[in-house]
Each structure stands twice: as structure tokens, then as C-alpha cells.
Design a protein around this motif. Structure first.
Motif, PDB file in Angstrom:
ATOM      1  N   SER A   1      45.607 -20.374  52.598  1.00 31.29           N
ATOM      2  CA  SER A   1      46.510 -19.059  51.878  1.00 31.29           C
ATOM      3  C   SER A   1      46.026 -19.202  51.151  1.00 31.29           C
ATOM      4  CB  SER A   1      47.732 -20.397  51.196  1.00 31.29           C
ATOM      5  OG  SER A   1      48.566 -20.856  51.309  1.00 31.29           O
ATOM      6  N   ALA A   2      45.638 -17.630  50.701  1.00 30.83           N
ATOM      7  CA  ALA A   2      45.175 -17.193  49.343  1.00 30.83           C
ATOM      8  C   ALA A   2      45.632 -17.871  48.165  1.00 30.83           C
ATOM      9  CB  ALA A   2      46.296 -16.030  49.833  1.00 30.83           C
TER      10      ALA A   2
ATOM     11  N   LEU B   1      49.859 -13.297  43.905  1.00 34.37           N
ATOM     12  CA  LEU B   1      49.896 -14.412  44.325  1.00 34.37           C
ATOM     13  C   LEU B   1      51.626 -13.888  44.799  1.00 34.37           C
ATOM     14  CD1 LEU B   1      49.387 -18.179  44.832  1.00 34.37           C
ATOM     15  CD2 LEU B   1      48.109 -15.885  45.987  1.00 34.37           C
TER      16      LEU B   1
ATOM     17  N   THR C   1      45.153 -18.807  43.768  1.00 30.72           N
ATOM     18  CA  THR C   1      45.324 -18.947  42.220  1.00 30.72           C
ATOM     19  C   THR C   1      45.119 -20.241  42.124  1.00 30.72           C
ATOM     20  OG1 THR C   1      45.098 -17.652  40.305  1.00 30.72           O
ATOM     21  CG2 THR C   1      47.204 -18.169  41.398  1.00 30.72           C
TER      22      THR C   1
ATOM     23  N   ALA D   1      43.020 -14.389  44.339  1.00 27.08           N
ATOM     24  CA  ALA D   1      44.065 -13.930  43.867  1.00 27.08           C
ATOM     25  C   ALA D   1      44.910 -13.013  42.811  1.00 27.08           C
ATOM     26  CB  ALA D   1      45.113 -13.921  44.876  1.00 27.08           C
TER      27      ALA D   1
ATOM     28  N   GLY E   1      48.504 -23.668  43.709  1.00 23.66           N
ATOM     29  CA  GLY E   1      47.163 -23.502  43.498  1.00 23.66           C
ATOM     30  C   GLY E   1      45.998 -24.851  42.898  1.00 23.66           C
TER      31      GLY E   1
ATOM     32  N   GLY F   1      53.117 -20.961  40.868  1.00 24.11           N
ATOM     33  CA  GLY F   1      52.220 -20.866  42.477  1.00 24.11           C
ATOM     34  C   GLY F   1      50.890 -21.468  41.398  1.00 24.11           C
TER      35      GLY F   1
ATOM     36  N   ASP G   1      54.020 -19.124  46.803  1.00 19.85           N
ATOM     37  CA  ASP G   1      53.006 -20.515  46.892  1.00 19.85           C
ATOM     38  C   ASP G   1      52.065 -20.332  47.315  1.00 19.85           C
ATOM     39  OD1 ASP G   1      54.365 -20.191  44.695  1.00 19.85           O
ATOM     40  OD2 ASP G   1      55.037 -21.841  45.330  1.00 19.85           O
ATOM     41  N   PRO G   2      50.546 -20.674  47.579  1.00 21.06           N
ATOM     42  CA  PRO G   2      49.716 -21.393  48.978  1.00 21.06           C
ATOM     43  C   PRO G   2      50.516 -22.407  49.668  1.00 21.06           C
ATOM     44  CG  PRO G   2      48.510 -21.459  46.523  1.00 21.06           C
ATOM     45  CD  PRO G   2      50.542 -21.391  46.266  1.00 21.06           C
TER      46      PRO G   2
END
Lengths: 328, 270, 486
Positions: C431-432, C422, C434, C419, C248, C244, C425-426
Motif C-alpha cells: 500500500s501507499a 491517502l 504515511t 503519500a 501506516g 491512516g 488506509d494502508p
């Protein structure tokens, strides 16, 4: 004859190909009037806006910091004097004295400079005055790799290796797990390339003739360096130091991980204490709610930090510029 | 060849031209004609402003932020420094060849085709024709016709300068300004450029700045001699260029009207 | 006439002292230069030291023999489903089906009454089960449904998570693992005997821990492995990975570059080609241009965390309706998104891009511009067709180098609101998020050894990304110098 024919053909061709060619070959009037080129004007405007983004950014930073800080001071919980003089930062009990955060920032920066100044200046002198071109070609880029390592990696290194090392050396009781010394030490190494490369520029700008004058009088390389070259480059070196301090004050991830996770007014380098930047990161990490006094207080700290670094940067630039003038 | 035939046909007429850089006067009160289908040479010691005058003919001085021009440069009865004149329009009609060959870091073909493309000529066969003609006119064609894709920078100095000339010819200017075009070249390359200039003058009007008086006598029909005037003491000296004498080349070199000209051409100057 | 100078022998003696002092200082200068490089080496080694080493692994079942004596890997879906049935209660099996296939949001009425074919998310239903309701399903039925609706890879993960339950009890660093194997063995013996266990454990927990150590296997592990890239955030170290965070980082970097590169190049072109133009002699414009120049140099020195505060107040909060994607989707959401992070980072690296691009543009020879203008080109024709192509390699190098700064930038992104956890995944600008360095920071702050190992492995990935970017920059620069030579 053939060439003449070819030329005629060419003229015919170009008359067709290039607009207005006919106008000046037969002596008629030609039009040189300024043409309006909307495309050019449009692009100029777009580029001007790109340039203006930087101004908008600065204005944005100042406005945001001021606005939220005013909300903070307008909350009725405290006034500016209290903010600057109170020795306790504990939002839960409504105490917002920035002193402990400032002293921690000063302590870590001071320790960092104690490492970075001798090493950075020493490296600059070696690279500029002693190193052979071949050695320099290897040493300089390698040293500059230090500046490319992400600061979060340094922070991790500080708690993984440096802090345990200090605790083994000086005793678990003397040195806390998080402490300003290990954060400062590592930060010092991070700043070395900044100081080294700026100081080296200043040293290299000293005219050869000065060095030759000193050698001509029988000076050793060290005497020439310390008594002639370094004093001549002093303001440039000073500018490098100031920029180094500004880096240290604004550095965040190293102190967030290694210096401490709570405000603590202390001058003991082996104690944990949170810096201004570390506090901003800890409080804003996680879901901070807008309009809370915590949220606003971050901007008051941010404003303090911004003012300190901007003043340091301006002084550094002023000193550099004056230095440049003196040799140009 | 008689010179007087074209006397009335002036391609450019410079009238009372002053050029300033910031507040500093660089050239003062220059007036002279440039005759059509003739080569006019500007000579004089360095710092006399001959290049400055040359560059003011196609408004190249505009590119220097502090430069300011007073007086008139008449071209087709129009003052090039009139409020309404477009510098871009001027430069495509009055081309320029520079002191150091400056081909673009592109292929030979693209170098020559650059100007026509700016003017919207994009048809391949037309461009092919223009490139071939221009390179033939500058006597470069036979040397490069097999590798037009080669970088312009890969040519020798003399070839590069002829490429720059071809590039200028490709937009069919009326006048070509040459700012010491041979100063960076060896004698053989210089000779080729000089021959080329004599060829081109039947189609174009040429103004050349040269350091080399022999070159002026070899190629030019008219010559303008510039010199330096000074004012003030050693600490605050002002220097500017002036036009000392202008005339047919042969006459100027054989019977100079001014003593200063005579001193310069006989090597007694400065 | 007398001389004030020392006599010959005195001079010789003094010179020896001066020379030795000179030599000593030279040693110091060399040491100062090397110190930083030595430090860098120590840093790399102490991180690599955490990446490889021995681990004590405890697992409830042996994954190599779990499926009728065969390994879990490569087992078929029905076999794996059978293993689940054999080891789990009916309730657990129901919960599994509900969580992995049907989905928790299902209408509860469909579960309590009616045939399971009514459940829309249950795609495949074997013929003999079409009349049954959810509550009537036997463990065999549940196993059949799981096998029919999940792939063997999905089932394998479930088996590992639910039955094998691998747990790393302790990890040792590389140096201890290689040179101090005895101490490792000793620790294992101690733990089996109950020495060194956490004193806060209850008697039962103590016993369980001792049992786990008793059955633990000691094996080598590289924390930098494919699993790390494939797994995402988790509270347990064995299940945690950087996927994730990596996704990101790639999203944020791509968008950052998309925003900062055109703006930075545009500003540099303006400052180098337009701002000095004599056509714009107006005092006001001139002053404006000077202000921009000074301002950019100052912005380059502003701590990045300040940009974080700007991003938090402007991009995340004031422009939240836009950065959250609310204007496009209509859904209420927070502005702490990939887009906010990218806008903030773009501002951080903008000054660096501008300054580098300015240098590249300034390095384009004046003669090229003159040649172009001399042919009657307009300003933009000259800039776009001659100046930018000639400066492009330099500009690109600058952009890549500024990206390598953005890769490791952490503080401003934490401040704008990365975030903490999470769940997925973004997947786009809204998307939120990291990023890799934030993941490193979060893991580094945890006390457990295993997260320290993970953190180190993630740092290696980050450093590889950095090296890759720098390598690209070097290649671009070298091709450039070759091109200039013709």
C-alpha cells in the motif's frame, strides 16, 4: 553392591541412549574423525550474510550517491566548480550552486553548537564531578530523554514556541517566521545529551589518582576539574564535540520545519534559509519524477552531506581511540 | 590397591606438547601419561601452565583465538590434534569441570539433561533416568530430588559444583578434567568433592589441576609438578611453563627426584 | 630562608575568592544540567497547551435537535434519511446515493434506462421500487433506498457532513482559555463586528463570516479524542484524524522489526561468536570482519536522510517491480510503498540493533560457553541453546529501543515517497503509506491554528507510543536482572 548394580544398569541404559557409547567402554577403536555438519555450515553462511549486509548498505549508499551525482554533473547544465562556487541555487533557471545550502547548514550547526557545547560539557562536568549518586541516577536518564524525542516534535516546537518567542523579544521585522536561529537553538538542545554522555565517559575515564594529586596539593574542586580533569579528558571531549557537529549537519526535520523553505545565502541568523537536508526533504516530498535534474541534484547534495558527516565521524572515532589508548 | 596393575593402560598420552598464545610460548615440551581409572594431579606455582596443559587434553584451548598447539595428545592411539579430529567429538568423550561452578541459568534438571539432549536423547523417561543416575553419582540427588525444577543458580557453591559434575557425568565421558574444582568452595564442600572423586575414579579417569598440595596427596594416584622458566631481562621477560617431575604421588612427595620439586613441596619455592 | 608562598592572611583571603569562584561554577554546571530538562518541560507544556482549549464552533444546524427535536446520535436509519431528504435537493440526494451506495464506476447506461434492480451494487431495493428507473426516483424513494442500504452510523456521518457542517472558526490555547477568557470574548465580539477578518474576503464573504461568528458557540475541546483516532486525512481540520497515519506507522514498524531484528541479531552473533573463531584464521576473513565492525560504527553515524536517498533509488525505484507488489499482482504500481519504507527504516536501525545485540552477547559469561563446549556441544548448539537465551532480554531491550527511534523517524520516509494524501488506509506491504510523524510534519507546516492543534494532539499520541515502548524495555530489563539472580 546396590550402587554397583545401579551403575551397571545405567551403563546399559546409556549404551542404548547415547550413540557410540559402547565403543570406548570395551577398548575398541573409536571414531574421532571430523564430522561434516551441513547444518552448522549453513547457519555460519547465513550469519556471515547478515554481517555482510552492513557492507552492502555502505557500498549501496556510495554507489547510488555517486551514480546519480554523475548523472547530475553529466547533464551538461553545470560543472563541479560551478556546483561548489555558484552562490545561487535555483533549479528553475538552471543555477545549481550549493553555497547557500551549505552556509545555512553551517549557520544552523554553529548556533546549535553554541548551545550544545557549554550546556553539554557543563552537564557532563556536573554529572561526573559534582553530582551525588542519587542525583545522578535521576538527572542522567532525564537528560537523555532529550535525545529520545522525535526530531519532528522539536521542529514543531521551534515554530510553535521558540520562533514566536524570538519575534516577540527582538521584533517581528528583525526575525522572520522561519529562521535559522530558532532551528539552531532547538537543535542545540537535542544534541546536549550526545555531548554530555560522551564527555562524561571521557571525564570518568580520568584516573582517580590525578584528582587526588590535585586535591593533595590544596586544589579546590573547580581547580581540580578545570585544570586537571578536563585537560586530561580533552581529546574525548573533542570527539564528543565533533560527533555533535556531525549530528547537527545531518539533522533534518527541525531545519525542514523551522529554518526556511528556500535557499538563501545569508549569515543573518534571524533570516530564513534552507539547509542541505531541508532542501532534500522539501523537493522529495511529493511526487518527484525520476530522471529529472531535480531528482539527480538531490543525490549531489546527499553526496556532499555524506562526505562531510563521514569525515567528521571518522575524526571523532580516531580521536576517541587515541584517547582510549592513552589510559589503557 | 596396587598401582602397577594398570600401568599399561593409558587413557591419554601427552607427547612433546608446546602451547603458544599468539607468538608467546606458554608451555614447553610436556610429556606424560594419564592412566586409566586413576586420578592424576597437576600441581605447580601459578603461571606454570598446568591449566593450559589440562585444557589442551580436550581441545578447550581451541576457544582462545590465538592459541596454537604443537606436539601430540594421544587418545586411543589417535592424535587429538591430527588434521582430521573433530573437537566436538573429543569434548563429549573428555568432559570438563571448571574452576568456578558454572551451571547454566536453567533448572537443575535441564542442566543435567543438556548434554544428553545434545546427543539426541529426547525421550522423557530416558532423560529422567539419566538425570537421577547422574545426580546420585555426584551425591546431589538426596538434596535436590524434590525440586529439580529449581534454578541451578539457586544452589550453594558446593552444590553447584556437584551439579556441574553431574552434568559432565550425564554424557558418560571416559575422562573427566577438573580445573581447580574446589578453589571456590569451603572446606566442607571441598571434602565432599574429594570423596566424590575417589568414588568416580572406579568408573572414570580423572585429571585434576590443584593449587593445594594437600589435596593432591589426598586424592591423586599420580602427580605432575610444573614450574616456570624465564628468559631475558626485567623489561622483556619471557616466561613459560615446563613439566619438572612426574610420578606416583606418594613417591613424588616423599622422595622427589628434582631439587626444584623438593623446594616447592616443602614450601621453599618462590 | 625566605618563602615564595603568600603569608597566612593573604592565603586566607585568596582562598575565599577561590572557594566562591568554585561555588559559582558549580551553580553553572548544575544550571547546564537542568537547562535541557527545563527545555523538555517547556516543550511538553507548549504542546499540551495546544491540545486543550476553547474553540468557536459554527454549525448550520444543531445536531442535538435535528431529528424531530431529538439528537442525531442514536437516531434510526430511516429518520436520518428523512432528515437528509428534508434538507437536501433531489439532485444532491441522487449524488449521495450514487457516491455512497452505487459507486461512481457504475455503467452509466444502467442509470439512464432500465429498472434500478439491474444495478449490481444496489443490494437492497424495497418492493415498491423494483420497477422504477434511477431517474424516476422521487426524494422519498431516494431516502428509502439510502436508509435500506446504509447503516445508521454511516448516515449519521453523512448528516453531520452535509447538514450540520460543523466548522471551527477559531481555537484558543489552554493558557488563554483559562487565564485570558476576556480576550477570547473580545475576539468573538470583534469578529461579529467584522474586525480582524481576512482583508481578502469579498463583501458577501465578509457578511457570511460575520453571520457565522454571530451564531458560533464557544466551547471547550480536547483535540486529543476518539474522533482523532477514527478519522483519517482531510483538508478540513474538523474532519481530519490520524487513523491512516497510525495504521501506516504500525504496518511500517511491524515490517521494519520483522526485517531488522533477524538480520541484526544474525550479524551480532556472527561478529561475536563466529568472527573471532580461531578456525577462521585466514587473514582475508579477519580483515573482512574488522571492516564490518568499523563499517557498522560508521553507519550508525550516517544521517538518516541519506538512507532515504538510498531507499528512493534502490527500493522505490530499482526494485520497484518488487516493492510495489507488481511481481505478485501484475498491476503496474509505484514502489513508494509500506515495504519500501520498512526496508529503508530497517537499514537505519540495523546498526543500533547490531551494536546493542553485540553488547548483550558479550555480557554472557564465558563460563557458560565453556560449560557447553565441554559437554561436546557444537558451536550452533552452544549459541542457540545457551548464548542466545541468556542474551535475549538484552537483545530484546535493544530492539525495542531501536524501534522507539524508528517510531519517530521522519526524514527518510518523506524522501522515499510518503503519500501526500491517502484515500484509504494502508492495508498491506504494497500500500501507499504515511506515518504518524509525517502526518505531524504535514500538519505542522500548515498555517491554520486548528491544524496546529491537531499536530499537537498527534504528537501526544506519538509520545505515548514512545513511552509505551520504553516502558516495555524497562520491564524486560528488570525481569532479566531478576532471572540472573536465580
Amino acid at each position: 553392591m546396590e550402587a554397583k548394580l545401579e551403575l551397571n544398569r545405567k551403563t546399559a541404559l546409556l549404551t542404548r541412549a547415547i550413540p557410540q557409547k559402547a565403543a570406548y567402554s570395551d577398548g575398541g577403536t573409536i571414531n574421532l574423525s571430523r564430522r561434516i555438519r551441513p547444518g552448522e555450515e549453513f547457519i555460519h553462511t547465513i550469519l556471515l550474510i547478515c554481517g555482510a549486509i552492513s557492507i552492502i548498505t555502505t557500498v549501496g549508499i556510495v554507489l547510488v550517491l555517486l551514480k546519480e551525482s554523475l548523472l547530475f554533473f553529466g547533464s551538461g547544465e553545470l560543472d563541479l566548480v560551478e556546483f561548489l562556487t555558484d552562490t545561487v541555487w535555483q533549479p528553475v533557471i538552471g543555477r545549481f550552486g550549493i553555497m547557500p545550502l551549505v552556509t545555512a547548514t553551517l549557520m544552523t550547526s554553529l548556533i546549535a553548537m553554541l548551545v550544545a557545547v557549554p550546556l553539554g560539557l557543563g552537564a557532563a562536568i556536573y554529572l561526573s564531578e559534582y553530582a551525588k549518586p542519587k542525583a545522578r541516577a535521576i538527572l542522567k536518564p532525564t537528560l537523555e530523554m532529550l535525545a529520545g524525542v522525535p526530531t519532528v516534535v522539536y521542529g514543531f516546537f521551534a515554530i510553535l514556541t521558540v520562533s514566536p518567542f524570538l519575534r516577540n523579544m527582538l521584533g517581528q521585522d528583525t526575525v522572520q517566521f522561519q529562521n535559522m536561529a530558532s532551528a539552531g537553538l532547538v537543535m542545540g538542545f537535542m544534541i546536549v545529551p550526545t555531548i554530555a554522555s560522551m564527555s562524561e565517559d571521557a571525564l570518568s575515564a580520568v584516573p582517580r589518582s590525578l584528582r587526588e594529586a590535585s586535591y593533595g596539593l590544596g586544589g579546590t574542586r573547580l581547580e581540580t576539574t578545570l585544570k586537571v580533569v578536563v585537560p586530561a579528558a580533552l581529546s574525548g571531549i573533542l570527539a564528543a564535540f565533533i560527533l555533535g557537529v556531525s549530528r547537527a549537519v545531518g539533522e533534518t526535520m527541525i531545519v525542514a520545519l523551522a529554518a526556511g523553505s528556500g535557499p538563501n545565502l545569508t549569515f543573518n541568523p534571524f533570516a530564513a534559509a534552507e539547509t542541505m537536508t531541508g532542501h532534500i526533504v522539501r523537493i522529495s516530498g511529493g511526487e518527484i519524477s525520476y530522471n529529472s535534474i531535480d531528482y539527480n541534484s538531490l543525490f549531489a547534495i546527499g553526496l556532499t552531506l555524506f562526505l562531510v558527516t563521514i569525515v567528521l565521524n571518522l575524526i571523532s572515532q580516531y580521536v576517541t581511540n587515541r584517547f582510549r589508548e592513552s589510559y589503557e | 590397591m596396587t598401582l602397577s596393575n594398570d600401568r599399561d593402560s593409558k587413557a591419554v598420552e601427552i607427547k612433546h606438547l608446546d602451547v603458544y598464545y599468539g607468538s608467546r610460548l606458554a608451555v614447553k615440551d610436556v610429556s606424560l601419561p594419564v592412566y586409566t581409572h586413576k586420578i592424576t594431579a597437576f600441581i605447580g606455582p601459578s603461571g606454570c601452565g598446568k591449566s593450559t596443559v589440562l585444557r589442551s587434553i580436550n581441545r578447550m584451548n581451541d576457544l582462545i583465538p590465538s592459541a596454537r598447539v604443537e606436539g601430540e595428545v594421544l587418545y586411543h592411539d589417535k592424535n587429538l590434534y591430527g588434521a582430521d579430529v573433530d573437537a566436538v567429538e573429543v569434548r563429549r568423550r573428555i568432559g570438563m569441570v571448571f574452576q568456578k561452578p558454572n551451571p547454566f541459568p536453567k533448572s537443575i534438571y535441564d542442566n543435567v539433561a543438556y548434554g544428553p539432549r545434545l546427543l539426541g536423547v529426547n525421550k522423557r523417561e530416558v532423560l529422567d533416568e539419566i538425570v537421577e543416575m547422574s545426580l546420585k553419582q555426584s551425591f546431589l540427588w538426596d538434596e535436590v530430588k524434590t525440586d529439580l525444577k529449581k534454578s541451578g543458580l539457586a544452589l550453594s557453591g558446593g552444590q553447584q559444583q556437584r551439579l556441574c559434575i553431574a552434568r559432565t557425568l550425564a554424557v558418560e565421558p571416559e575422562i573427566i578434567l577438573m580445573d581447580e574444582p574446589c578453589s571456590a568452595l569451603d572446606p566442607i564442600a571441598t571434602q565432599r568433592i574429594e570423596e566424590l572423586m575417589r568414588e568416580l575414579v572406579s568408573t572414570y579417569t580423572i585429571v585434576i589441576v590443584t593449587h593445594n598440595m594437600q589435596q593432591a596427596t589426598r586424592v591423586s594416584d599420580y602427580t605432575a609438578f610444573y614450574s616456570i622458566r624465564k628468559e631475558g631481562d626485567d623489561t622483556h621477560e619471557h616466561r613459560w611453563g615446563v613439566l619438572v617431575e612426574y610420578g606416583e604421588t606418594q613417591q613424588l612427595f616423599e622422595q622427589p627426584q628434582q631439587e626444584e620439586t623438593a623446594d616447592y613441596i616443602s614450601g621453599r619455592f618462590g | 630562608m625566605t618563602t615564595h608562598m603568600p603569608d597566612d592572611s593573604a592565603f586566607k583571603k585568596q582562598l575565599a575568592v577561590r572557594n566562591s569562584r568554585s561555588a559559582r561554577w558549580q551553580m553553572f554546571f548544575l544550571a547546564a544540567t537542568s537547562a535541557g530538562i527545563v527545555m523538555l518541560a517547556i516543550l511538553l507544556m507548549s504542546i499540551l497547551n495546544q491540545v486543550f482549549g476553547l474553540v468557536a464552533v459554527y454549525q448550520l444546524a444543531d445536531p442535538n435537535t435535528l431529528v424531530n427535536g431529538n439528537p442525531v446520535v442514536a437516531a434510526s436509519a430511516p429518520d436520518l434519511a428523512n432528515v437528509l431528504k428534508d434538507n437536501l435537493t433531489k439532485g444532491k440526494m441522487q449524488a449521495l446515493l450514487l457516491n455512497t451506495v452505487i459507486g461512481k464506476d457504475v455503467d452509466r447506461a444502467l442509470l439512464s434506462g432500465g429498472a434500478i434492480t439491474q444495478i449490481p451494487t444496489l443490494k437492497v431495493v424495497p418492493a415498491d421500487l423494483t420497477t422504477k428507473g434511477f431517474t424516476e426516483l422521487t426524494p422519498d424513494d431516494l431516502s428509502a433506498l439510502l436508509a435500506a442500504n446504509l447503516t445508521s452510523t454511516q448516515l449519521e456521518a453523512i448528516v453531520l457532513e452535509q447538514i450540520v457542517k460543523q466548522e471551527v472558526l477559531q481555537s484558543w490555547n489552554f493558557i488563554d482559555s483559562v487565564f485570558n477568557r476576556g480576550a477570547v470574548e473580545q475576539t468573538v465580539q470583534d469578529r461579529i463586528a467584522g474586525v480582524g477578518l481576512s482583508p481578502t474576503l469579498s463583501a458577501d464573504q465578509q457578511k457570511e463570516a460575520k453571520d457565522q461568528w454571530q451564531n458560533a458557540t464557544i466551547e471547550w475541546r480536547s483535540w486529543l479524542n476518539i474522533d482523532l483516532l477514527e478519522k483519517s486525512m482531510s483538508a478540513t481540520a474538523t474532519d481530519a484524524g490520524v487513523r491512516g497515519a497510525l495504521v501506516g506507522s504500525i504496518w511500517v514498524l511491524t515490517l521494519t522489526m520483522g526485517i531488522a531484528a533477524p538480520l541484526g541479531i544474525g550479524a551480532a552473533i556472527y561478529l561475536e561468536e563466529y568472527a573471532r573463531d580461531s578456525n577462521y584464521r585466514s587473514k582475508w576473513i579477519q580483515r573482512f570482519n574488522t571492516v564490518i565492525e568499523i563499517n557498522i560504527r560508521n553507519l550508525a553515524g550516517v544521517p538518516s536522510i541519506i538512507y532515504g536517498l538510498l531507499g528512493l533509488a534502490i527500493f522505490a525505484r530499482a526494485l520497484g517491480f518488487f516493492t510495489s507488489g507488481q511481481v505478485f499482482t501484475g498491476e503496474e504500481a509505484t514502489g513508494r510503498t509500506i515495504l519500501t519504507a520498512s526496508l529503508t527504516l530497517a537499514l537505519v536501525i540495523l546498526p543500533v540493533i547490531i551494536i546493542n545485540a553485540q553488547e548483550a552477547i558479550r555480557a554472557v559469561p564465558k563460563s557458560i560457553r565453556e560449560a557447553s563446549y565441554g559437554l561436546g556441544a557444537t558451536k550452533w548448539q552452544t549459541v542457540s541453546q545457551q548464548v542466545i537465551p541468556a542474551a535475549l532480554p538484552g537483545i530484546l531491550t535493544g530492539i525495542i529501543l531501536s524501534l522507539s527511534r524508528a517510531v519517530g523517524e521522519t526524514a527518510p520516509l518523506i524522501v522515499v515517497g510518503a503519500a501526500v494524501f491517502l484515500s484509504q488506509d494502508p492495508s498491506g506491504p504494497f500500500s501507499a503509506f504515511t506515518t504518524l510523524p509525517i502526518q505531524i510534519f504535514n500538519w505542522a507546516a500548515l498555517p491554520s491554528d486548528q491544524f496546529r492543534n491537531l499536530s499537537s494532539a498527534a504528537i501526544i499520541i506519538l509520545l505515548i507510543m514512545l513511552l509505551a515502548l520504553n516502558a516495555i524495555a524497562i520491564v524486560v530489563r528488570q525481569r532479566y536482572s531478576r532471572r540472573l539472580q536465580g
